[in-house]
Enzyme design. Structure first.
Site, mmCIF file in Angstrom:
data_model
loop_
_atom_site.group_PDB
_atom_site.id
_atom_site.type_symbol
_atom_site.label_atom_id
_atom_site.label_comp_id
_atom_site.label_asym_id
_atom_site.label_seq_id
_atom_site.Cartn_x
_atom_site.Cartn_y
_atom_site.Cartn_z
ATOM 1 N N PRO A 190 0.912 -1.067 -0.617
ATOM 2 C CA PRO A 190 0.606 0.174 -0.145
ATOM 3 C C PRO A 190 0.659 1.027 -0.174
ATOM 4 O O PRO A 190 1.904 1.075 0.361
ATOM 5 C CB PRO A 190 -0.678 0.199 1.041
ATOM 6 C CG PRO A 190 0.166 -0.721 2.342
ATOM 7 C CD PRO A 190 1.607 -1.846 1.229
ATOM 8 N N LYS A 204 4.404 -5.485 -6.517
ATOM 9 C CA LYS A 204 3.711 -4.405 -7.100
ATOM 10 C C LYS A 204 3.481 -2.648 -6.182
ATOM 11 O O LYS A 204 3.192 -3.301 -4.688
ATOM 12 C CB LYS A 204 2.239 -4.582 -7.163
ATOM 13 C CG LYS A 204 1.869 -4.007 -8.473
ATOM 14 C CD LYS A 204 0.429 -3.798 -8.438
ATOM 15 C CE LYS A 204 -0.804 -3.238 -7.836
ATOM 16 N NZ LYS A 204 -0.006 -1.690 -7.485
ATOM 17 N N THR A 205 4.216 -2.111 -6.276
ATOM 18 C CA THR A 205 4.171 -1.256 -5.281
ATOM 19 C C THR A 205 2.371 -0.569 -4.975
ATOM 20 O O THR A 205 2.222 -0.697 -6.470
ATOM 21 C CB THR A 205 5.583 0.293 -5.621
ATOM 22 O OG1 THR A 205 4.874 0.372 -7.246
ATOM 23 C CG2 THR A 205 6.691 -0.523 -5.267
ATOM 24 N N GLU A 236 -12.686 2.514 9.349
ATOM 25 C CA GLU A 236 -11.529 2.838 9.369
ATOM 26 C C GLU A 236 -11.625 4.194 8.656
ATOM 27 O O GLU A 236 -12.440 4.435 7.362
ATOM 28 C CB GLU A 236 -10.612 1.248 8.715
ATOM 29 C CG GLU A 236 -9.156 2.022 8.754
ATOM 30 C CD GLU A 236 -8.047 0.998 7.723
ATOM 31 O OE1 GLU A 236 -9.423 -0.186 6.428
ATOM 32 O OE2 GLU A 236 -7.238 0.673 8.510
ATOM 33 N N CYS A 266 -3.228 1.372 9.474
ATOM 34 C CA CYS A 266 -3.635 0.419 9.676
ATOM 35 C C CYS A 266 -3.418 0.442 11.513
ATOM 36 O O CYS A 266 -4.992 -0.016 12.006
ATOM 37 C CB CYS A 266 -3.571 -0.670 9.104
ATOM 38 S SG CYS A 266 -1.846 -0.742 9.464
ATOM 39 N N GLY A 322 -2.827 -4.157 3.042
ATOM 40 C CA GLY A 322 -4.094 -2.977 1.889
ATOM 41 C C GLY A 322 -5.409 -3.157 2.668
ATOM 42 O O GLY A 322 -5.678 -3.483 3.742
ATOM 43 N N GLY A 361 -6.951 -3.727 7.350
ATOM 44 C CA GLY A 361 -7.409 -3.043 8.378
ATOM 45 C C GLY A 361 -7.241 -3.165 9.432
ATOM 46 O O GLY A 361 -7.097 -4.327 10.705
ATOM 47 N N GLU A 417 -2.094 -8.860 4.988
ATOM 48 C CA GLU A 417 -2.506 -7.710 6.199
ATOM 49 C C GLU A 417 -3.016 -6.997 6.213
ATOM 50 O O GLU A 417 -3.113 -5.994 5.279
ATOM 51 C CB GLU A 417 -1.003 -7.148 6.566
ATOM 52 C CG GLU A 417 -0.910 -6.294 7.657
ATOM 53 C CD GLU A 417 -1.278 -5.060 7.659
ATOM 54 O OE1 GLU A 417 -2.350 -4.171 7.896
ATOM 55 O OE2 GLU A 417 -0.213 -4.578 7.668
ATOM 56 N N GLN A 461 -8.425 10.628 -0.734
ATOM 57 C CA GLN A 461 -8.211 10.171 0.540
ATOM 58 C C GLN A 461 -9.317 11.455 1.579
ATOM 59 O O GLN A 461 -9.799 11.449 2.902
ATOM 60 C CB GLN A 461 -6.967 9.703 1.081
ATOM 61 C CG GLN A 461 -6.867 8.328 0.620
ATOM 62 C CD GLN A 461 -8.032 7.008 1.383
ATOM 63 O OE1 GLN A 461 -7.480 7.046 2.895
ATOM 64 N NE2 GLN A 461 -7.895 5.735 0.367
HETATM 65 P P1 ADP Z 1 -6.324 1.419 -0.546
HETATM 66 O O1 ADP Z 1 -7.905 1.636 -0.635
HETATM 67 O O2 ADP Z 1 -5.842 1.836 0.958
HETATM 68 O O3 ADP Z 1 -5.724 2.291 -1.642
HETATM 69 P P2 ADP Z 1 -6.300 -0.981 -1.391
HETATM 70 O O4 ADP Z 1 -6.424 -2.752 -0.933
HETATM 71 O O5 ADP Z 1 -7.470 -0.727 -2.452
HETATM 72 O O6 ADP Z 1 -6.026 0.783 -0.764
HETATM 73 O O7 ADP Z 1 -4.681 -1.270 -2.203
HETATM 74 C C1 ADP Z 1 -3.639 -2.251 -1.860
HETATM 75 C C2 ADP Z 1 -2.528 -2.611 -2.966
HETATM 76 O O8 ADP Z 1 -3.641 -3.432 -3.946
HETATM 77 C C3 ADP Z 1 -2.119 -1.580 -3.766
HETATM 78 O O9 ADP Z 1 -0.411 -1.602 -4.446
HETATM 79 C C4 ADP Z 1 -3.365 -1.501 -4.937
HETATM 80 O O10 ADP Z 1 -2.749 -1.217 -6.221
HETATM 81 C C5 ADP Z 1 -3.622 -2.818 -4.188
HETATM 82 N N1 ADP Z 1 -4.885 -3.304 -5.386
HETATM 83 C C6 ADP Z 1 -5.910 -2.537 -5.809
HETATM 84 N N2 ADP Z 1 -7.428 -3.210 -6.489
HETATM 85 C C7 ADP Z 1 -6.817 -4.553 -6.332
HETATM 86 C C8 ADP Z 1 -7.234 -5.826 -7.402
HETATM 87 N N3 ADP Z 1 -8.300 -5.620 -7.387
HETATM 88 N N4 ADP Z 1 -6.372 -6.242 -7.211
HETATM 89 C C9 ADP Z 1 -4.784 -6.557 -6.606
HETATM 90 N N5 ADP Z 1 -4.121 -5.584 -6.166
HETATM 91 C C10 ADP Z 1 -4.836 -4.449 -6.146
#
Ligand code: ADP
Length: 522
Positions: A188, A213-214, A420, A323, A266, A291, A289, A370
């Site tokens: 995240p 993946k960032t 959250e 979190c 995330g 919320g 991990e 946000q």
């Molecule tokens: P936030 O809503 O706080 O951005 P997310 O859970 O959506 O939290 O994001 C955390 C990570 O999950 C980020 O790297 C985001 O790009 C990734 N992400 C979001 N949607 C998907 C998805 N459908 N599949 C895989 N990864 C995802």
């Protein structure tokens, strides 16, 4: 030079529909401080090389202080994830990383830690620029934290081994602790470097290869760190980084048939999606991990000034974007009024401003989405009858700053006490006795962390055992040592990161059995 302003509230009235307080300027970042770093790494990292996305597409990453573009970053797609996984697969199946001695792996990770130390100022500046967190926090807490963590896992690399098992019968039985293979890791935006370290540290120490993946909001610091890791001697293909959107790149990684392990940090919502994708593809093991809605309990015999300061830190640290944020403050009725007054005074003193400015405690929220989400929760709080003690409004006129906000008289069924918020909004509720507060604290789908403030050892012991959370901090909060395990109960996820516990996420156990030829010798 930009002016950094102390938050100066003057309002005393309760429950105003509009923000409470006055400010001595309309904007905190009229002239944002120029970050002391150049952005050099914006491409994808695949097989040891920085490359463009297959589509040639890029996306902008924004400065949360102003909303201005910092850099355009290569936008990875499913095709890029395929390329990255192929590189990681080859590096695992044929490359030197899992085959070199554990000591050699350890030395590379130690050299990486040395390079992180050498470049710590750049790393902290990138983190602050891309995320908006105070520079002091990035430089003095987070970057030292990742250096320490890499050394911690470098230390583990050559101490991972199996057992000899005393089985029935005439057999020699041993277990081998082997790396799983290609680890997919999704992180995240709230602690980009820390999350990178928590994920790659144990995965690499165990001999795995990685595709990470960032978050699309904060892609920059991981690329810079990954360049240093290659400078330290990491073979190509061992760590691959794909920046890009969750629904495309993240989805492709979670459902990839050649990824052997998935680790995700995330939201709970997205956690469910990635778990489902992992199950429907190749049943790869997953750690999540997610919320939290962590209680922070102030008991009757507490030192109120210290309790106020700690509860403040528990919630407001990192703009409330944690979190583990102590986002449900429960205060014993005997000290409640004094606590509320002092919590409000502390929030009103919080220094909001350009996160590069010395002395600033709170920077902007990460982005417009946000920012709006937090503001709508503040509105829900007011509409549901909680008392707005201070804050509640935008701070300044530019970027995504929000006034430090405190609600009192919060009831458990209010949205602000259940969801959250992920922002600088403290919610304070009153309790009468220990059984009641245990019940209320545990009445959440989440169970990530909890804080307890008490001078009574029996109370501390009771709460530590009764609270359904993966971390319980007693008279402290946000203690994230490399050796301390971290993870959630209930919908806050499963699996543990950091410490010895994280190693099992990246190892599988093989039992090797062979008959003993001359058992009589025994
Ligand atoms: P936030 O809503 O706080 O951005 P997310 O859970 O959506 O939290 O994001 C955390 C990570 O999950 C980020 O790297 C985001 O790009 C990734 N992400 C979001 N949607 C998907 C998805 N459908 N599949 C895989 N990864 C995802």
């Amino acid at each position: 030079m930009s002016r950094c302003l102390l938050v100066q509230f003057s309002g005393r009235s309760r429950g105003w529909a509009r923000g409470i307080g006055t400010y001595s300027s309309s904007s905190v970042v009229d002239e944002p401080i120029t970050p002391p770093v150049k952005i050099t790494d914006t491409q994808l990292l695949i097989n040891g090389k920085f490359v463009d996305a297959a589509s040639g597409k890029t996306f902008p990453t924004l400065d949360p202080r102003t909303g201005d573009v910092i850099a355009h970053v290569a936008e990875g797609s499913a095709e890029d994830v395929d390329r990255a996984v192929a590189a990681a697969r080859k590096a695992f199946d044929e490359g030197p990383w899992p085959r070199m001695t554990a000591y050699e792996r350890s030395c590379i990770l130690l050299r990486f830690a040395d390079l992180l130390e050498k470049h710590k100022d750049d790393l902290a500046a990138i983190e602050t620029w891309d995320n908006g967190k105070p520079y002091k926090q990035a430089a003095e807490v987070e970057v030292p934290g990742i250096i320490r963590l890499m050394r911690y896992y470098a230390g583990w690399a050559d101490k991972i081994h199996g057992l000899t098992v005393p089985a029935d019968g005439e057999y020699h039985v041993q277990t081998l602790h082997e790396p799983i293979g290609v680890a997919g890791q999704i992180i995240p935006w709230n602690f980009p470097l820390l999350m990178l370290a928590w994920k790659i540290g144990p995965a690499l120490a165990c001999g795995n290869t990685v595709v990470l993946k960032t978050a699309e909001l904060t892609p920059l610091s991981a690329l810079y760190a990954a360049r240093l890791l290659h400078e330290a001697g990491l073979p190509p293909g061992v760590l691959n980084i794909v920046s890009g959107p969750g629904p495309t790149a993240g989805r492709a990684l979670s459902s990839h048939m050649d990824v052997n392990k998935l680790s995700f940090t995330g939201s709970a919502e997205t956690g469910k999606v990635v778990l489902d994708l992992a199950a429907k593809s190749n049943l790869k093991p997953v750690t999540l991990e997610l919320g939290g809605k962590s209680p922070f309990i102030v008991c009757k015999e507490a030192d109120i000034d210290q309790a106020v300061e700690l509860a403040h830190l528990a919630l407001f640290f990192n703009q409330g974007q944690c979190c583990v944020a102590g986002s449900r403050t429960f205060v014993h009725e005997s000290v409640y009024d004094e606590f509320v007054e002092k919590a409000k005074a502390r929030a009103m003193k919080r220094v909001v401003g350009d996160p590069f400015k010395p002395g600033v405690e709170q920077g902007p929220q990460i982005d417009a989405k946000q920012f709006e989400k937090i503001r709508s929760y503040i509105k829900f709080g007011i509409e549901s009858g909680a008392t707005l003690e201070c804050g509640g409004e935008r701070y300044g006129s530019k970027g995504f700053f929000i006034q430090p906000t405190v609600f009192s008289d919060v009831q458990d069924d209010m949205l602000i006490a259940k969801d959250e918020i992920f922002g600088p909004v403290q919610t304070i509720s009153k309790f009468k006795d220990l059984d009641e507060v245990i019940r209320r604290a545990n009445k959440s789908h989440y169970g990530l962390a909890a804080g307890v403030f008490t001078q009574n050892l029996d109370t501390a012991n009771t709460l530590a055992r009764a609270l359904r959370a993966g971390s319980v901090w007693i008279n402290c909060y946000h203690v994230f040592d490399a050796a301390i395990p971290f993870g959630g109960y209930k919908m806050s996820g499963f699996g543990r990161e950091k410490g010895i516990y994280s190693l099992s996420n990246y190892l599988q156990v093989k039992a090797v059995v062979n008959p003993l030829k001359n058992p009589a010798w025994l």
